[in-house]
Design a protein around this motif. Structure first.
Motif, short mmCIF file in Angstrom:
data_model
loop_
_atom_site.label_atom_id
_atom_site.label_comp_id
_atom_site.label_asym_id
_atom_site.label_seq_id
_atom_site.Cartn_x
_atom_site.Cartn_y
_atom_site.Cartn_z
N SER A 123 -5.48 9.73 14.37
CA SER A 123 -6.18 9.45 13.39
C SER A 123 -6.15 7.91 13.45
N LEU A 124 -7.08 7.34 12.37
CA LEU A 124 -7.07 5.86 12.50
C LEU A 124 -5.72 5.21 12.11
N GLN A 125 -5.02 6.08 11.20
CA GLN A 125 -3.64 5.58 11.29
C GLN A 125 -2.86 5.23 12.27
N PHE A 126 -2.99 6.12 13.16
CA PHE A 126 -2.09 5.95 14.69
C PHE A 126 -2.59 4.60 15.25
N PHE A 127 -3.96 4.41 15.47
CA PHE A 127 -4.44 3.08 15.74
C PHE A 127 -4.11 2.10 15.13
N LEU A 128 -4.11 2.17 13.78
CA LEU A 128 -3.50 0.90 12.90
C LEU A 128 -2.02 0.74 13.12
N ALA A 129 -1.36 1.70 13.41
CA ALA A 129 0.13 1.51 13.93
C ALA A 129 0.14 0.96 15.23
N CYS A 130 -0.68 1.47 16.10
CA CYS A 130 -0.61 0.46 17.51
C CYS A 130 -1.04 -0.82 17.32
N ALA A 131 -2.04 -1.20 16.48
CA ALA A 131 -2.37 -2.50 16.36
C ALA A 131 -1.28 -3.34 15.75
N PHE A 132 -0.48 -2.85 14.52
CA PHE A 132 0.63 -3.65 13.86
C PHE A 132 1.60 -3.77 14.94
N LEU A 133 1.94 -2.74 15.68
CA LEU A 133 3.04 -2.74 17.02
C LEU A 133 2.77 -3.89 17.78
N GLY B 107 0.85 -1.11 0.07
CA GLY B 107 -0.08 -0.11 0.00
C GLY B 107 0.80 1.13 -0.06
N ALA B 108 1.79 1.32 0.73
CA ALA B 108 2.98 2.40 0.76
C ALA B 108 3.67 2.46 -0.54
N LEU B 109 4.26 1.38 -1.02
CA LEU B 109 4.73 1.51 -2.48
C LEU B 109 3.72 1.98 -3.60
N LEU B 110 2.31 1.53 -3.56
CA LEU B 110 1.68 2.20 -4.42
C LEU B 110 0.94 3.51 -3.97
N ARG B 111 1.65 3.97 -3.09
CA ARG B 111 0.85 5.34 -2.72
C ARG B 111 -0.74 5.41 -2.57
N LEU B 112 -1.10 4.43 -2.03
CA LEU B 112 -2.61 4.36 -1.76
C LEU B 112 -3.26 5.67 -1.17
N ARG B 113 -4.12 6.38 -1.73
CA ARG B 113 -4.88 7.54 -1.35
C ARG B 113 -5.22 7.86 0.08
N PRO B 114 -5.86 6.57 0.56
CA PRO B 114 -6.40 6.60 1.98
C PRO B 114 -5.30 6.87 3.03
N ILE B 115 -4.05 6.51 2.77
CA ILE B 115 -2.96 6.59 3.71
C ILE B 115 -2.24 8.09 3.68
N LEU B 116 -2.46 8.62 2.61
CA LEU B 116 -2.09 9.84 2.46
C LEU B 116 -2.02 11.31 3.55
N PRO B 117 -3.58 11.11 3.74
CA PRO B 117 -3.87 12.19 4.70
C PRO B 117 -3.02 12.03 6.27
N GLY B 118 -3.06 10.72 6.69
CA GLY B 118 -2.59 10.29 7.95
C GLY B 118 -1.21 10.68 8.05
N MET B 119 -0.44 10.45 6.86
CA MET B 119 0.77 10.44 6.76
C MET B 119 0.99 12.08 6.93
N ALA B 120 0.41 12.81 6.12
CA ALA B 120 0.57 14.27 6.06
C ALA B 120 0.40 14.85 7.40
#
Length: 120
Positions: A89-99, A17-30
């Protein structure tokens, strides 16, 4: 074995998803202050390497545990980055889940002497 496979597939999917620069991840990264240019390297490459390392552990005892350790380091940094930016954001909680997933995988690998995937 199932835990290592779930973690591997999750890391590979996330890395792709990161390599493909999927749109849903861009706002959380920003929001976290991560440059979009980092999506391929280091983010995508490190996640793919971790997932591949977990799969390699099916044949090379200890490699999967080492890959889990690398993923724990990666996701610790990801969680810290979101916390530092005040991004919950959701990406923070996803990072916690991945951790948590990677930490559990690492714990199982260490408990079994690095040979957890093979059931040794």
């Amino acid at each position: 074995m199932l835990l290592f496979l779930v973690t591997a597939v999750s890391a590979l999917f996330s890395g792709a998803g990161a390599l493909l620069r999927l749109r849903p991840i861009l706002p959380g990264m920003a929001r976290a202050g991560v440059p979009e240019s980092w999506l391929v390297f280091p983010i995508g490459v490190l996640k793919l390497a971790g997932g591949a390392g977990l799969l390699a552990g099916l044949w090379l005892p200890g490699v999967g545990t080492a890959a889990a350790f690398g993923l724990v380091l990666y996701f610790t940094c990801a969680v810290y980055t979101h916390l530092r930016a005040g991004d919950y954001s959701l990406q923070f909680f996803l990072a916690c889940a991945f951790l948590a997933l990677c930490a559990a995988t690492l714990a199982v690998g260490v408990q079994h002497g690095g040979d957890a995937i093979l059931g040794g």
